[in-house]
Design an enzyme around this catalytic site. Structure first.
Site, short mmCIF file in Angstrom:
data_model
loop_
_atom_site.label_atom_id
_atom_site.label_comp_id
_atom_site.label_asym_id
_atom_site.label_seq_id
_atom_site.Cartn_x
_atom_site.Cartn_y
_atom_site.Cartn_z
CD GLU A 167 -7.78 2.14 1.95
OE1 GLU A 167 -7.14 1.32 2.44
OE2 GLU A 167 -7.81 3.19 2.55
CG ASP A 208 -4.28 5.56 -0.35
OD1 ASP A 208 -3.30 4.64 -0.46
OD2 ASP A 208 -4.83 5.80 0.59
CG ASP A 258 -2.05 1.10 1.20
OD1 ASP A 258 -1.83 1.97 0.46
OD2 ASP A 258 -3.03 0.86 1.84
CG HIS A 292 -9.30 7.39 2.99
ND1 HIS A 292 -8.45 8.37 2.33
CD2 HIS A 292 -8.74 6.04 2.94
CE1 HIS A 292 -7.36 7.22 2.17
NE2 HIS A 292 -7.49 5.95 2.24
CD GLU A 323 -6.04 2.72 -0.88
OE1 GLU A 323 -4.75 2.03 -0.70
OE2 GLU A 323 -6.56 3.88 -0.22
CG HIS A 366 -7.43 8.41 6.41
ND1 HIS A 366 -6.26 8.11 6.85
CD2 HIS A 366 -7.94 7.55 5.84
CE1 HIS A 366 -5.78 7.08 6.61
NE2 HIS A 366 -6.87 6.61 5.80
#
Ligand code: MN
Ligand code: MN
Length: 290
Positions: A184, A90, A79, A151, A275, A159
């Site tokens: 995710e 992300d 990640d 998020h 993700e 976040h």
């Protein structure tokens, strides 16, 4: 578009990192090379690259002197996040070093993500996304992890605002055009909840105020990471082990820093993750897709 630039770097680095994950390779070698790659592509890390294995779902970040290597049978989540001027991308994927039977759980989170991403249009309700994720994962015979979620991201805020559920949580908040989300899904053979594990070495700033001890360390954190998560190894590199450890301990005690725990599936189930980062549009724009 800055979000898209960051997305490209994140995607390219994720594929690069994936190819480095092999039985016998030290985890720290992969995260270090990933960090170098992000810098070479002129991005910055939005959080320390993480490698969470098997029943650990998230927030495992190998330390500089750690000698853990990938083992046969490992189910590995990589990640990583990139930012350009605070614009964050992300993304994550799962690599199987074990039995072919693990390919199903990887497909479950990947398919759930693919399905969810089609829904990131203005007007979609959050619980519709959660429901779609849950249905795909349950369809494969696994459970989504309910207390982990996607998020919203905003400049320098990983976040931010809204969360994207991995199940139907009844949240009827509607998506708005140009909001940016990291989505995710996590699939598990366990009962679908994470609990806190050991401390991760990952910290985040919660507030800035005057301190007597650790002032220099705090200034370095504010200057280099602002409100984005960082790992203690970056502080050790700058200040040496003694000063870094002391500073971090003081700032944690003063509640200026939050020290994140590892997140472990509570029934020790295997966990997979997929993700991407997406911009809400009539035709959703996935920034981290190559
Ligand atoms: Mn991530
Ligand atoms: Mn994320």
């Amino acid at each position: 578009m800055t979000y898209e630039k960051a997305g490209k770097i994140a995607a390219e680095t994720l594929q690069y990192g994936k190819r480095l994950i092999k039985v016998g390779t030290p985890l720290i070698e992969v995260t270090s090379k990933v960090e170098e790659k992000i810098a070479a592509l002129k991005g910055k890390t939005a959080f320390p690259p993480q490698i969470s294995i098997n029943n650990i779902a998230a927030h495992y970040c190998p330390d500089k002197n750690e000698d853990t290597v990938f083992k046969e049978s490992d189910l590995v989540k990589l990640d990583l996040g990139v930012h350009i001027d605070g614009h964050i991308a992300d993304n994550a994927l799962t690599v199987n070093l074990g039995d072919d039977k693990n390919l199903e759980i990887i497909k479950a989170s990947k398919d759930a993500l693919k399905e969810a991403l089609t829904l990131f249009k203005p007007g979609t309700k959050m619980n519709e996304i959660g429901k779609a994720i849950e249905e795909v994962i349950v369809g494969y015979g696994f459970n989504p992890i309910k207390n982990l979620s996607g998020h919203e991201v905003k400049p320098y805020d990983l976040h931010a605002g809204l969360t994207v559920p991995n199940f139907d949580n009844k949240d009827e908040t509607k998506l708005k055009e140009n909001q940016v989300f990291a989505v995710e899904p996590f699939a598990t053979t366990g009962d679908g909840y994470v609990k806190d594990g050991k401390k991760s070495g990952i910290y985040g700033l919660t507030q800035v105020r005057n301190v007597r001890s650790g002032r220099e360390v705090l200034k370095f954190i504010v200057d280099n990471f602002r409100t984005l998560p960082f790992h203690r190894k970056y502080i050790v590199e700058k200040f040496g082990d003694f000063k870094a450890s002391f500073g971090l301990r003081m700032l944690e005690k003063e509640e200026i820093l939050h020290h994140y725990p590892q997140l472990v599936e509570r029934s020790n189930g295997l966990v997979s993750q997929a993700e991407h980062t997406v911009i809400v549009k009539d035709k959703p724009k996935i920034t981290t897709k190559i």
